[in-house]
Every structure is written in C-alpha cells, then in structure tokens.
Motif scaffolding. Sequence first.
Motif, PDB file in Angstrom:
ATOM      1  N   ARG A 165      29.962  25.913  -7.002  1.00  0.00           N
ATOM      2  CA  ARG A 165      29.637  25.967  -8.429  1.00  0.00           C
ATOM      3  C   ARG A 165      30.407  24.869  -9.138  1.00  0.00           C
ATOM      4  O   ARG A 165      31.623  24.730  -8.946  1.00  0.00           O
ATOM      5  CB  ARG A 165      30.008  27.318  -9.006  1.00  0.00           C
ATOM      6  CG  ARG A 165      29.651  27.441 -10.452  1.00  0.00           C
ATOM      7  CD  ARG A 165      29.909  28.821 -10.966  1.00  0.00           C
ATOM      8  NE  ARG A 165      29.461  28.880 -12.337  1.00  0.00           N
ATOM      9  CZ  ARG A 165      29.388  29.974 -13.025  1.00  0.00           C
ATOM     10  NH1 ARG A 165      29.736  31.116 -12.481  1.00  0.00           N
ATOM     11  NH2 ARG A 165      28.975  29.946 -14.265  1.00  0.00           N
ATOM     12  N   LEU A 166      29.703  24.084  -9.917  1.00  0.00           N
ATOM     13  CA  LEU A 166      30.326  23.050 -10.741  1.00  0.00           C
ATOM     14  C   LEU A 166      30.107  23.451 -12.190  1.00  0.00           C
ATOM     15  O   LEU A 166      28.964  23.534 -12.654  1.00  0.00           O
ATOM     16  CB  LEU A 166      29.694  21.678 -10.468  1.00  0.00           C
ATOM     17  CG  LEU A 166      29.697  21.212  -9.011  1.00  0.00           C
ATOM     18  CD1 LEU A 166      28.899  19.932  -8.863  1.00  0.00           C
ATOM     19  CD2 LEU A 166      31.114  21.018  -8.528  1.00  0.00           C
ATOM     20  N   LYS A 167      31.183  23.702 -12.902  1.00  0.00           N
ATOM     21  CA  LYS A 167      31.098  24.136 -14.295  1.00  0.00           C
ATOM     22  C   LYS A 167      31.496  22.996 -15.217  1.00  0.00           C
ATOM     23  O   LYS A 167      32.429  22.261 -14.932  1.00  0.00           O
ATOM     24  CB  LYS A 167      32.023  25.327 -14.534  1.00  0.00           C
ATOM     25  CG  LYS A 167      31.638  26.571 -13.762  1.00  0.00           C
ATOM     26  CD  LYS A 167      32.681  27.645 -13.839  1.00  0.00           C
ATOM     27  CE  LYS A 167      32.692  28.251 -15.215  1.00  0.00           C
ATOM     28  NZ  LYS A 167      33.573  29.422 -15.300  1.00  0.00           N
ATOM     29  N   ASN A 168      30.769  22.856 -16.315  1.00  0.00           N
ATOM     30  CA  ASN A 168      31.072  21.839 -17.338  1.00  0.00           C
ATOM     31  C   ASN A 168      31.284  20.462 -16.716  1.00  0.00           C
ATOM     32  O   ASN A 168      32.230  19.761 -17.042  1.00  0.00           O
ATOM     33  CB  ASN A 168      32.305  22.239 -18.143  1.00  0.00           C
ATOM     34  CG  ASN A 168      32.115  23.553 -18.858  1.00  0.00           C
ATOM     35  OD1 ASN A 168      31.046  23.808 -19.397  1.00  0.00           O
ATOM     36  ND2 ASN A 168      33.129  24.397 -18.837  1.00  0.00           N
ATOM     37  N   THR A 169      30.394  20.088 -15.812  1.00  0.00           N
ATOM     38  CA  THR A 169      30.538  18.837 -15.090  1.00  0.00           C
ATOM     39  C   THR A 169      29.974  17.674 -15.902  1.00  0.00           C
ATOM     40  O   THR A 169      28.896  17.769 -16.470  1.00  0.00           O
ATOM     41  CB  THR A 169      29.799  18.928 -13.742  1.00  0.00           C
ATOM     42  OG1 THR A 169      30.332  20.040 -13.025  1.00  0.00           O
ATOM     43  CG2 THR A 169      29.975  17.674 -12.918  1.00  0.00           C
ATOM     44  N   LYS A 170      30.711  16.596 -15.924  1.00  0.00           N
ATOM     45  CA  LYS A 170      30.289  15.367 -16.596  1.00  0.00           C
ATOM     46  C   LYS A 170      29.990  14.336 -15.516  1.00  0.00           C
ATOM     47  O   LYS A 170      30.840  14.021 -14.698  1.00  0.00           O
ATOM     48  CB  LYS A 170      31.384  14.837 -17.507  1.00  0.00           C
ATOM     49  CG  LYS A 170      31.972  15.863 -18.448  1.00  0.00           C
ATOM     50  CD  LYS A 170      31.236  15.889 -19.743  1.00  0.00           C
ATOM     51  CE  LYS A 170      31.939  16.771 -20.742  1.00  0.00           C
ATOM     52  NZ  LYS A 170      31.271  17.979 -21.072  1.00  0.00           N
ATOM     53  N   ILE A 171      28.766  13.816 -15.513  1.00  0.00           N
ATOM     54  CA  ILE A 171      28.360  12.819 -14.529  1.00  0.00           C
ATOM     55  C   ILE A 171      27.954  11.562 -15.280  1.00  0.00           C
ATOM     56  O   ILE A 171      27.208  11.637 -16.255  1.00  0.00           O
ATOM     57  CB  ILE A 171      27.175  13.330 -13.683  1.00  0.00           C
ATOM     58  CG1 ILE A 171      27.552  14.633 -12.978  1.00  0.00           C
ATOM     59  CG2 ILE A 171      26.731  12.272 -12.679  1.00  0.00           C
ATOM     60  CD1 ILE A 171      26.385  15.356 -12.348  1.00  0.00           C
ATOM     61  N   ALA A 172      28.449  10.430 -14.846  1.00  0.00           N
ATOM     62  CA  ALA A 172      28.060   9.146 -15.426  1.00  0.00           C
ATOM     63  C   ALA A 172      27.277   8.381 -14.369  1.00  0.00           C
ATOM     64  O   ALA A 172      27.761   8.153 -13.276  1.00  0.00           O
ATOM     65  CB  ALA A 172      29.288   8.361 -15.870  1.00  0.00           C
ATOM     66  N   VAL A 173      26.045   8.001 -14.710  1.00  0.00           N
ATOM     67  CA  VAL A 173      25.168   7.286 -13.792  1.00  0.00           C
ATOM     68  C   VAL A 173      24.835   5.947 -14.428  1.00  0.00           C
ATOM     69  O   VAL A 173      24.375   5.892 -15.563  1.00  0.00           O
ATOM     70  CB  VAL A 173      23.871   8.095 -13.544  1.00  0.00           C
ATOM     71  CG1 VAL A 173      22.936   7.334 -12.644  1.00  0.00           C
ATOM     72  CG2 VAL A 173      24.199   9.455 -12.964  1.00  0.00           C
ATOM     73  N   LYS A 174      25.085   4.847 -13.693  1.00  0.00           N
ATOM     74  CA  LYS A 174      24.845   3.518 -14.245  1.00  0.00           C
ATOM     75  C   LYS A 174      23.761   2.810 -13.446  1.00  0.00           C
ATOM     76  O   LYS A 174      24.010   2.240 -12.403  1.00  0.00           O
ATOM     77  CB  LYS A 174      26.124   2.696 -14.245  1.00  0.00           C
ATOM     78  CG  LYS A 174      25.965   1.371 -14.977  1.00  0.00           C
ATOM     79  CD  LYS A 174      27.307   0.706 -15.160  1.00  0.00           C
ATOM     80  CE  LYS A 174      27.157  -0.575 -15.936  1.00  0.00           C
ATOM     81  NZ  LYS A 174      26.929  -1.718 -15.096  1.00  0.00           N
ATOM     82  N   PRO A 175      22.497   2.841 -13.958  1.00  0.00           N
ATOM     83  CA  PRO A 175      21.423   2.122 -13.273  1.00  0.00           C
ATOM     84  C   PRO A 175      21.640   0.614 -13.332  1.00  0.00           C
ATOM     85  O   PRO A 175      22.254   0.103 -14.272  1.00  0.00           O
ATOM     86  CB  PRO A 175      20.168   2.513 -14.064  1.00  0.00           C
ATOM     87  CG  PRO A 175      20.546   3.715 -14.854  1.00  0.00           C
ATOM     88  CD  PRO A 175      22.018   3.603 -15.098  1.00  0.00           C
ATOM     89  N   TYR A 223      19.711  25.929  -4.904  1.00  0.00           N
ATOM     90  CA  TYR A 223      20.296  25.214  -6.034  1.00  0.00           C
ATOM     91  C   TYR A 223      19.817  25.820  -7.345  1.00  0.00           C
ATOM     92  O   TYR A 223      18.724  26.370  -7.452  1.00  0.00           O
ATOM     93  CB  TYR A 223      19.945  23.716  -5.975  1.00  0.00           C
ATOM     94  CG  TYR A 223      18.551  23.440  -5.476  1.00  0.00           C
ATOM     95  CD1 TYR A 223      17.469  23.388  -6.341  1.00  0.00           C
ATOM     96  CD2 TYR A 223      18.309  23.289  -4.115  1.00  0.00           C
ATOM     97  CE1 TYR A 223      16.188  23.160  -5.877  1.00  0.00           C
ATOM     98  CE2 TYR A 223      17.025  23.066  -3.634  1.00  0.00           C
ATOM     99  CZ  TYR A 223      15.969  23.001  -4.523  1.00  0.00           C
ATOM    100  OH  TYR A 223      14.706  22.789  -4.058  1.00  0.00           O
ATOM    101  N   ASN A 224      20.677  25.719  -8.324  1.00  0.00           N
ATOM    102  CA  ASN A 224      20.397  26.130  -9.699  1.00  0.00           C
ATOM    103  C   ASN A 224      21.092  25.091 -10.566  1.00  0.00           C
ATOM    104  O   ASN A 224      22.320  25.074 -10.651  1.00  0.00           O
ATOM    105  CB  ASN A 224      20.943  27.531  -9.962  1.00  0.00           C
ATOM    106  CG  ASN A 224      20.626  28.028 -11.358  1.00  0.00           C
ATOM    107  OD1 ASN A 224      20.365  27.244 -12.277  1.00  0.00           O
ATOM    108  ND2 ASN A 224      20.672  29.328 -11.539  1.00  0.00           N
TER     109      ASN A 224
END
Length: 189
Positions: A37-47, A74-75
């Motif tokens: 479980r990943l809670k309050n996750t911030k992901i930065a994706v740079k195309p 997955y959820n």
Amino acid sequence: MLFRSLYVEQDKTGKWLNLELPKSKEKLPIDLDVNWRLKNTKIAVKPQGFDQPIAINAEVKGGYRKQEQQQVSYNIDAAALGSQVQVIGETVIETGSTQFDLNLKQLSLKKIASLIPDKSVKLKTGEVTSNLTVNFPGFAIPNATQGKGNLNLQQLKAIISPLKQPLKANLQLNLQGQTIKIEIGRAHV
C-alpha cells in the motif's frame, strides 16, 4: 521501506524504465504472497521534451500471489493534470487475462493531449468520464474482450488541420459485451 515520492524521467529513445531481468527457467524455492500500500504518494514523471515533470498524486494498493498462476491485483486512485482516475483490477501474468474497473471522474483531454507529440490536432476543451468494467481474456484471444458500462465525452473542441472551423462534439457510449451503443452523438464544425 517507506517512501512517499518517486521521480521517473523518459530517456531520449522514449523508454521510461530499463529493467532487464536475467531469464531463467528456475522457480523460486518459496511461494510469495505479497500485499502493498502506498499512501499519499507523490510521483513526478518527466516525458521527453517537457521542461517540467508532471505531478501525480496517488493512493495505490496491490498484491501478488502465486497459486496455480501468478496473479497481480491493484487498486489505484490517481490525480494528475486536472484528472481523477481509479483503476481496480486483477491480472494473470502468464496469460495476460485481466479484469478491471475503470472510473474516470474527470479526465481533462486538453491537458492529457499535451503529452502527445503530434500537434496536428489541438484540443481546446473536453472531458471524459467513465464507469467501465473490462474483461480481457488474455493474449491468446484478445478479440473476445468484453466491456460493460458508460463512457462520456463532453464539450470536446478541437482544431484539426485542414478543417477551417473547430470540431465540437459530445458523445455518450454504452458498452454491453462486445456491443457499443451510441446513446448520444453530436458533432459539428
């Protein structure tokens, strides 16, 4: 291991990840049954070609279990580019057999279109919402995919060359098995 942020950058060839695992016929000596479980996750994706990364806020629950076949569940609740997306599903790794629910609370087409390098179509406005259940039977029989639910395209406005006027459209689709019914369909230039 506890982390709440992740940064991923696309390389010049268009690849996001370069993960090469050694190929082996050997099986692990243990059976894995893992939940995460990943809670309050911030992901930065740079195309590639973007100056700034795209921020994604996500809540993710998942699992892996090995019974007769390897299964991943997955959820995912994610927010990015003014869009809200939820995907809940399960996939059998060996066959690709997948069943998932896709709920788009609001998917901003204008912001999502900024990710597409081809600019022959410029989306000015538009939003997609959905409440879909999809059953993909696997790689061996992809044409037997079934769906159930609704997909709505609202207030689409696009500039398409060589059209002299913008295309405007609203569309409401209803999926039942392999049949797609157009409940509402309006388009004009």
